[in-house]
Design an enzyme around this catalytic site. Sequence first.
Site, PDB file in Angstrom:
ATOM      1  N   ARG A 185      83.269 -81.651 -39.412  1.00 52.15           N
ATOM      2  CA  ARG A 185      82.535 -82.888 -39.688  1.00 52.15           C
ATOM      3  C   ARG A 185      81.581 -83.248 -38.565  1.00 52.15           C
ATOM      4  O   ARG A 185      80.586 -83.921 -38.785  1.00 52.15           O
ATOM      5  CB  ARG A 185      83.539 -84.015 -39.991  1.00 52.15           C
ATOM      6  CG  ARG A 185      84.440 -84.356 -38.857  1.00 52.15           C
ATOM      7  CD  ARG A 185      85.681 -85.131 -39.311  1.00 52.15           C
ATOM      8  NE  ARG A 185      86.685 -84.267 -39.947  1.00 52.15           N
ATOM      9  CZ  ARG A 185      87.829 -84.718 -40.464  1.00 52.15           C
ATOM     10  NH1 ARG A 185      88.101 -86.004 -40.436  1.00 52.15           N
ATOM     11  NH2 ARG A 185      88.680 -83.879 -41.011  1.00 52.15           N
TER      12      ARG A 185
ATOM     13  N   LYS B  99      95.377 -74.755 -33.139  1.00 47.84           N
ATOM     14  CA  LYS B  99      96.136 -74.539 -34.371  1.00 47.84           C
ATOM     15  C   LYS B  99      97.370 -73.679 -34.076  1.00 47.84           C
ATOM     16  O   LYS B  99      97.369 -72.907 -33.119  1.00 47.84           O
ATOM     17  CB  LYS B  99      95.263 -73.786 -35.382  1.00 47.84           C
ATOM     18  CG  LYS B  99      94.168 -74.596 -36.028  1.00 47.84           C
ATOM     19  CD  LYS B  99      93.445 -73.772 -37.076  1.00 47.84           C
ATOM     20  CE  LYS B  99      92.305 -74.554 -37.705  1.00 47.84           C
ATOM     21  NZ  LYS B  99      92.765 -75.702 -38.513  1.00 47.84           N
TER      22      LYS B  99
HETATM   23  N1  BES Z   1      88.705 -75.391 -40.997  1.00 43.61           N
HETATM   24  C1  BES Z   1      89.739 -76.351 -41.082  1.00 43.61           C
HETATM   25  C2  BES Z   1      90.181 -76.646 -42.521  1.00 43.61           C
HETATM   26  C3  BES Z   1      90.784 -75.505 -43.306  1.00 43.61           C
HETATM   27  C4  BES Z   1      92.139 -75.391 -43.453  1.00 43.61           C
HETATM   28  C5  BES Z   1      89.964 -74.586 -43.949  1.00 43.61           C
HETATM   29  C6  BES Z   1      92.693 -74.358 -44.188  1.00 43.61           C
HETATM   30  C7  BES Z   1      90.517 -73.550 -44.693  1.00 43.61           C
HETATM   31  C8  BES Z   1      91.881 -73.448 -44.818  1.00 43.61           C
HETATM   32  C9  BES Z   1      89.273 -77.657 -40.462  1.00 43.61           C
HETATM   33  O1  BES Z   1      88.380 -77.543 -39.409  1.00 43.61           O
HETATM   34  C10 BES Z   1      90.474 -78.332 -39.928  1.00 43.61           C
HETATM   35  O2  BES Z   1      91.060 -77.821 -39.015  1.00 43.61           O
HETATM   36  N2  BES Z   1      90.815 -79.489 -40.477  1.00 43.61           N
HETATM   37  C11 BES Z   1      91.944 -80.224 -40.044  1.00 43.61           C
HETATM   38  C12 BES Z   1      91.550 -81.663 -39.953  1.00 43.61           C
HETATM   39  C13 BES Z   1      92.545 -82.540 -39.237  1.00 43.61           C
HETATM   40  C14 BES Z   1      92.647 -82.155 -37.777  1.00 43.61           C
HETATM   41  C15 BES Z   1      92.116 -83.971 -39.378  1.00 43.61           C
HETATM   42  C16 BES Z   1      93.048 -80.016 -41.072  1.00 43.61           C
HETATM   43  O3  BES Z   1      92.773 -79.890 -42.249  1.00 43.61           O
HETATM   44  O4  BES Z   1      94.207 -79.963 -40.655  1.00 43.61           O
HETATM   45 MN    MN Z   2      89.369 -77.296 -37.566  1.00 50.78          MN
END
Ligand code: BES
Ligand code: MN
Length: 507
Positions: free
Chosen positions: A360, A286
């Site tokens: 997931r 990230k």
């Molecule tokens: N934990 C994150 C989602 C999240 C984002 C929670 C902001 C709380 C606040 C999740 O694991 C994630 O990184 N999701 C990605 C999915 C994508 C890579 C398909 C996302 O939402 O960008």
């Molecule tokens: Mn994630």
Amino acid sequence: MMKITVTKGALKNLKGDLLVLPLTRKESKKEVEKKLSMFAIAPAALKDFSGKAGESLLLYQNSSKPKTPRVLLLGLGDAAKADDFRKSAETFVRRSGPLKVKKLVLDCSSIPAWSGSSGESASALAEYLVDSAQNASYSFGRLKSGKLDKNKDGEKDGKVLIKELCIRVNAGNLKDVQEGVRRGGIIAEAGNLVRDLVNMPGNLLNAAEISEAAENSARKSGCKVTVFQKEEIEKLGMGGLLAVNKGSKAPPTFTILDYEPVRKPVATVAIIGKGVTFDSGGISLKPANGMDEMKCDMAGGATVIGTLEAAARLELPVRVLGLIPATDNMPGGAAQKPGDVITTYSGITVEVGNTDAEGRLILADALTYAVQEYKPDTVIDLATLTGACIVALGYAVAGMFSNDDALAADLYEAGKQTGDKVWRMPLWEEYDELIKSEVADVHNTGGKGAGAVTAAKFLEKFTEGHTSWAHLDIAGPAFSASKGKKPVSGGTGFGVRLLLGYLRELK
Ligand code: BES
Ligand code: MN
Ligand code: ZN
């Protein structure tokens, strides 16, 4: 948590730093003036007060030795719905801080009238008031040593927290209100436990520590608890959880909480919570900005712990199972890589296009395990699953996905009633296209668009055809990132009241 007492003593004789007089919008002028004259307050004050829910007006008694020098008029609106009581409790807590109120007297002599206007029992109203007051006075102070601030005893961030709340009722309501106080306390304690866990940073709460928190909670509530360590997780073949854990120094855990009522349960509900103790994204790292917020990524798991604790302490007639797959998501040398294909607990193979879509993967194993092992009547999972859900619904509301209209309707109602609101989103088969893989059974991301839906569609594949499943994407409401701007930042406890509200309706 503040101490709460209930008394039928005469209001005029009760001592405290602040007396709170809740007033509805409809209360007759005469009645209110009479109340005010009891406390030597000029009726002119009412010109500046309408009784709107959440409104407040601070006044000072004009007499020589008042037992409560300050009087807060508190708007209850029409005292018609739970939200009116919640809002007003939050208001008196918020106003108490700067006044350094240690002991507060709350006049609930009118509870029978509020019962009439809201259709809720006296105990339910007391529960809302107490739960909301405890929730509003939450602060996360355990990581402050106090070495650098000169705050006096009992002060946190310059505020004095209310130590004691004394609720005044008429004799006939004493028992019911005491019962509501007890229940509200249990729910608030569970909610505040969830907030504590969510607020704990990644270095102080890893998977093993989530399991420990579950064990401590189970000891208190009388739930059964089982923890699978890495070796057992390997034996079981939970390939999703193991794949996410590969980049980590801390081993994964899989925790199962089990609450069984004394009598034959009216239903069995399995609740599954995402327990990613820190989500760096893994190799699909990230961006640095805001990454610290990803300590909240175990909010679903924490909500499971809080819900089980309260369900057991409230002795609900439902068997509730809580399952928490836990790990952090780190980019170590052994970490899973984009393009990897893994085999989950169900046997379904997954192409991992993006290691940041890790929630997931661990939920997949837990969903299949819950359905196969326990054959529950209903399965609900909660997860801070997608940023896309925040784009769709913002920070106040969770996304809900369900293959069962009745379950969706029940959760929607529970959301409206408790304030933990959910809004339904589709699971239509059109979206299946987006998560097809050329090399494995399914792909863990869906490309551009509908990110919250494709995540839910992915989870659906691991429910073994269960016909009563709901997925709640709590990425928005679980955590408030506004540092210092809002009265509360950090973990919100979202979901505990929603699930308890839902479970309490099962009969
Ligand atoms: N934990 C994150 C989602 C999240 C984002 C929670 C902001 C709380 C606040 C999740 O694991 C994630 O990184 N999701 C990605 C999915 C994508 C890579 C398909 C996302 O939402 O960008
Ligand atoms: Mn994630
Ligand atoms: Zn995540």
